[in-house]
Scaffold this active site. Structure first.
Site, PDB file in Angstrom:
ATOM      1  N   ASN A   1       0.813  -1.225   0.000  1.00 18.05           N
ATOM      2  CA  ASN A   1       0.000   0.000   0.000  1.00 18.05           C
ATOM      3  C   ASN A   1       0.839   1.265   0.000  1.00 18.05           C
ATOM      4  O   ASN A   1       0.536   2.224  -0.708  1.00 18.05           O
ATOM      5  CB  ASN A   1      -1.047   0.003   1.121  1.00 18.05           C
ATOM      6  CG  ASN A   1      -0.437  -0.037   2.500  1.00 18.05           C
ATOM      7  OD1 ASN A   1       0.774  -0.260   2.663  1.00 18.05           O
ATOM      8  ND2 ASN A   1      -1.279   0.161   3.503  1.00 18.05           N
ATOM      9  N   TRP A   2       1.956   1.248   0.724  1.00 17.67           N
ATOM     10  CA  TRP A   2       2.808   2.432   0.728  1.00 17.67           C
ATOM     11  C   TRP A   2       3.535   2.560  -0.609  1.00 17.67           C
ATOM     12  O   TRP A   2       3.632   3.653  -1.170  1.00 17.67           O
ATOM     13  CB  TRP A   2       3.767   2.369   1.922  1.00 17.67           C
ATOM     14  CG  TRP A   2       4.619   3.585   2.193  1.00 17.67           C
ATOM     15  CD1 TRP A   2       5.899   3.582   2.631  1.00 17.67           C
ATOM     16  CD2 TRP A   2       4.260   4.970   2.073  1.00 17.67           C
ATOM     17  NE1 TRP A   2       6.363   4.872   2.787  1.00 17.67           N
ATOM     18  CE2 TRP A   2       5.383   5.744   2.449  1.00 17.67           C
ATOM     19  CE3 TRP A   2       3.097   5.640   1.659  1.00 17.67           C
ATOM     20  CZ2 TRP A   2       5.388   7.133   2.434  1.00 17.67           C
ATOM     21  CZ3 TRP A   2       3.097   7.032   1.640  1.00 17.67           C
ATOM     22  CH2 TRP A   2       4.229   7.761   2.028  1.00 17.67           C
ATOM     23  N   GLY A   3       3.976   1.434  -1.155  1.00 25.13           N
ATOM     24  CA  GLY A   3       4.643   1.468  -2.460  1.00 25.13           C
ATOM     25  C   GLY A   3       3.724   2.007  -3.542  1.00 25.13           C
ATOM     26  O   GLY A   3       4.119   2.832  -4.378  1.00 25.13           O
TER      27      GLY A   3
ATOM     28  N   LYS B   1      10.279   4.173  16.220  1.00 21.71           N
ATOM     29  CA  LYS B   1       8.987   4.762  16.605  1.00 21.71           C
ATOM     30  C   LYS B   1       7.924   3.690  16.855  1.00 21.71           C
ATOM     31  O   LYS B   1       7.022   3.896  17.651  1.00 21.71           O
ATOM     32  CB  LYS B   1       8.505   5.712  15.522  1.00 21.71           C
ATOM     33  CG  LYS B   1       8.354   4.971  14.213  1.00 21.71           C
ATOM     34  CD  LYS B   1       7.443   5.552  13.210  1.00 21.71           C
ATOM     35  CE  LYS B   1       7.123   4.448  12.227  1.00 21.71           C
ATOM     36  NZ  LYS B   1       6.075   4.761  11.289  1.00 21.71           N
TER      37      LYS B   1
END
Lengths: 280, 280
Positions: free
Chosen positions: B13-15, B186
């Site tokens: 999804n980020w790609g 994080k």
């Protein structure tokens, strides 16, 4: 060593919460602090009784004023209160301000509350600020605050002892103006965060608002109060308080509600906060 | 000037979100970038069809490899992918990693993903990290990211142009290891934040967890990757990403759900994240 007398100036929710903490710490450090903590308050009638009777305390004659004055009044009453105390304090009295906000300079511009107290009373003023929404501190949840103190380590350690508990962790930094400015300006970012929430902007945007807001606060401090330490912004008064305010604070809630309802609130709780923000 | 070819390595999804941004920016800067962006993907069958057909692209022969490789695969596939590319890249190819996480050193300890890519492929590797939950970026909400790049300003400016849009603001810092470590660590703080939410600790405690978590990350970077700039933690990769992760991230949600249900999730979406966290 004489026992140090402590007084609370102010009796709102944060003042009462802190009074409880301070009173229990004085029990622990009996050899340093006088066992009686007096709370100075503005008299109100609550359910037909004086508030002063309800919390079992009284207005005191100024001749009994203490060594350590904890200022936690609404900032609009501060100048009158200080003027009433003027010339009547012990010689080595010190102040600590828990008041969030800024005062207007008569000639325009802004003025730190600690500067005002110092100028009227000629006492040193430390600052306590941090991520500590009053109700959650009172409920005993773990939280933190930052003590900004220019005084010696001996004095800052005494002040730290007054406030720290197992659930309320105090860090000391010798950078009081940065601590105080953070506590005042975070509410502007809190308003922006509330507007973003009202517009359903999502977590990325809100994180960007907090980040940019913090960077703006660092620039403000650099410009108007040079000599600040960048590490102070990593303390509870900086990033911690900013986060708590932008997710759990009242300014955030007010601004979200204004966007969602398209109304400006006039109920007392909400409008006070908005006026604080708009005044300066 | 020859047009620069860009390839995406990874199609999650980020790609996919980033591919869309990059492709639209290449339209804007036609005089610098080759108009075709290729996306390298791991083949899967989705509803009986090849994913590669669905998104209208194909596996490519390595002889067509590009100038700029954008790595955005799950980190567990990275070493195999890089080994397949080894010796087949253009001489001046550069990489940019959007992969969050760390790799285990064979002898124990941890290893940066950028170090692994560099060591296998002998290319310079920049880093893009920030407060950018994929779905919200794809939806066009305002967000930010930090580009950590040791290269010249000319190259970092080209990389910035590839990613920046009106709604997706990129800041450049020449401190890539700090940017990368922030993006990896994080998630640990995100887990702590989720546990606090599961325990209904309130906003003060959660703000304290974020603050202390950020300070711990700065100490980790100081110790293991000395030479970092404290200002980098004020960028989106630092405080911004931490806040977005701790309020909107999946690790937060998983950990909150574990506390509230007293179950360890075994559904794929959740368990993958937990194993990432527990592995290192």
């Amino acid at each position: 060593m004489d026992l140090l007398k402590v007084a609370m100036i102010g009796s709102g929710n944060w003042g009462t919460t802190v009074a409880r903490i301070v009173a229990s710490n004085i029990e622990i450090y009996k050899e340093e602090f006088d066992p009686i903590v007096k709370m100075w308050m503005f008299e109100e009638i609550v359910n037909g009784r004086k508030l002063s009777e309800i919390i079992n305390t009284e207005h005191e004659n100024v001749k009994y004023l203490p060594d350590i004055l904890i200022f936690v009044t609404p900032h609009q009453f501060l100048v009158n209160i200080c003027n009433n105390m003027k010339g009547k304090l012990k010689e080595n009295a010190i102040g600590i301000s828990l008041i969030k906000g800024l005062l207007p300079e008569k000639k325009g511009g802004i003025r730190l509350i600690s500067e005002e107290i110092h100028d009227i009373l000629n006492i040193s003023v430390s600052i306590l600020m941090g991520a500590n929404l009053a109700q959650e501190v009172a409920d005993g949840h773990f939280c933190e605050a930052t003590l900004g103190c220019l005084e010696s380590n001996e004095i800052s350690e005494k002040l730290r002892k007054l406030f720290e508990t197992d659930n309320f962790k105090i860090s000391v930094v010798h950078d009081p103006k940065t601590v105080e400015v953070c506590g005042a300006l975070k509410n502007i970012v809190g308003c922006a965060a509330g507007i973003a929430d009202g517009l359903d902007c999502g977590q990325n945007t809100k994180a960007a608002i907090l980040r940019i807001g913090l960077v703006e606060i660092t620039k403000f401090v650099d410009m108007f109060y040079p000599g600040s330490h960048i590490r102070t912004f990593f303390e509870s008064c900086g990033i911690g308080d900013l986060i708590a305010t932008c997710y759990g604070g009242r300014n955030r809630a007010v601004c979200e509600a204004m966007v969602k309802t398209k109304k400006v609130f006039t109920t007392k709780n909400f409008s006070d906060q908005i006026f604080y923000f708009l005044d300066y």
